[in-house]
Motif scaffolding. Structure first.
Motif, short mmCIF file in Angstrom:
data_model
loop_
_atom_site.label_atom_id
_atom_site.label_comp_id
_atom_site.label_asym_id
_atom_site.label_seq_id
_atom_site.Cartn_x
_atom_site.Cartn_y
_atom_site.Cartn_z
N ARG A 181 31.52 2.49 41.45
CA ARG A 181 30.97 2.48 40.28
C ARG A 181 31.05 3.84 39.69
O ARG A 181 31.30 4.31 38.47
CB ARG A 181 29.37 1.98 40.61
CG ARG A 181 29.46 0.65 40.28
CD ARG A 181 27.91 0.18 39.88
NE ARG A 181 27.68 -1.41 40.14
CZ ARG A 181 26.73 -1.94 40.20
NH1 ARG A 181 25.78 -1.41 39.91
NH2 ARG A 181 26.87 -3.28 40.30
N ILE A 182 30.71 4.98 40.33
CA ILE A 182 30.42 6.51 40.00
C ILE A 182 32.07 6.80 39.52
O ILE A 182 32.06 7.42 38.80
CB ILE A 182 29.93 7.08 41.21
CG1 ILE A 182 28.45 6.80 41.22
CG2 ILE A 182 30.07 8.72 40.75
CD1 ILE A 182 27.73 7.64 42.44
N ALA A 183 32.98 6.41 40.59
CA ALA A 183 34.21 6.98 40.28
C ALA A 183 34.95 6.25 39.03
O ALA A 183 35.83 6.92 38.47
CB ALA A 183 35.21 6.55 41.65
N ALA A 184 34.53 5.18 38.67
CA ALA A 184 34.94 4.50 37.55
C ALA A 184 34.55 5.20 36.40
O ALA A 184 35.21 5.04 35.19
CB ALA A 184 34.69 2.85 37.37
N CYS A 185 33.29 5.79 36.26
CA CYS A 185 32.69 6.46 35.27
C CYS A 185 33.03 7.94 35.07
O CYS A 185 32.57 8.77 34.40
CB CYS A 185 31.02 6.49 35.43
SG CYS A 185 30.75 4.65 34.89
#
Length: 189
Positions: A181-185
């Motif tokens: 989730r963090i990497a996608a943002c």
């Protein structure tokens, strides 16, 4: 980065930006081993703090803050059957019964090293030493220590070593979901 993005509201429970909140995904993982997270005071407000998420997922866990002005009650560290999760030091004898309580340091490597140097209660504990993480472990950044990983990853691997893969799998999935989730943002967490 604009100040509007830097001040995104965070979830009061998991401490991530609300659009990344993991609370609905946090499993309840029952363990025989009590997990005692000794959290450095500087970790409390960090968005990257995964010790908080690990504690939310494990009913048989407790967080103790180290370095708070009010002091830290370290009496729990002296309970029989307590081990320390740490990459080096005196390991428990091979025939020792598994720990009833595992102390996990929730801190940067330099903070964790200083905690073990300054707290005689920690130095006296037998160690659970995990092998270095596999190359495929999802990470947000490169660790500063060869055995480095997030607190949540370390707890999952320790639970696997002590109680088996089936018990640890929900924690591993949660750690991977958090990174995804963090990497996608990008960097906006």
């Amino acid at each position: 980065m604009s100040s509007r993005l830097a001040s995104r509201p965070r979830c009061s429970r998991c401490n991530l930006s609300r659009h990344l909140c993991l609370c609905a995904e946090i499993p309840q993982v029952q363990t025989r081993t009590r997990i005692l997270l000794l959290q450095h005071v500087m970790e409390i407000a960090k968005k990257s703090n995964t010790g908080r998420v690990a504690a939310l997922a494990m009913p048989n866990s407790q967080v103790i803050i180290h370095g708070a002005p009010s002091g830290t009650d370290l009496e729990l560290l002296s309970e029989p059957g307590t081990w320390l999760l740490y990459p080096d030091g005196p390991t428990a004898p091979p025939d020792a019964p598994p720990p009833r309580q595992l102390v996990v340091l929730d801190a940067s490597w330099s903070q964790a090293r200083r905690m073990t140097q300054r707290l005689p209660e920690l130095r006296a504990l037998p160690r659970l030493v995990l092998p270095p993480p596999e190359p495929g472990l999802l990470r947000l950044r490169e660790p500063s220590h060869p055995s480095g990983m997030s607190t949540l990853d370390a707890v999952a691997r320790a639970v696997e070593a002590l109680e088996g893969r089936e018990v640890a799998e929900p924690l591993e999935r949660l750690a991977a979901l958090r990174v995804q989730r963090i990497a996608a943002c990008g960097t906006l967490y």
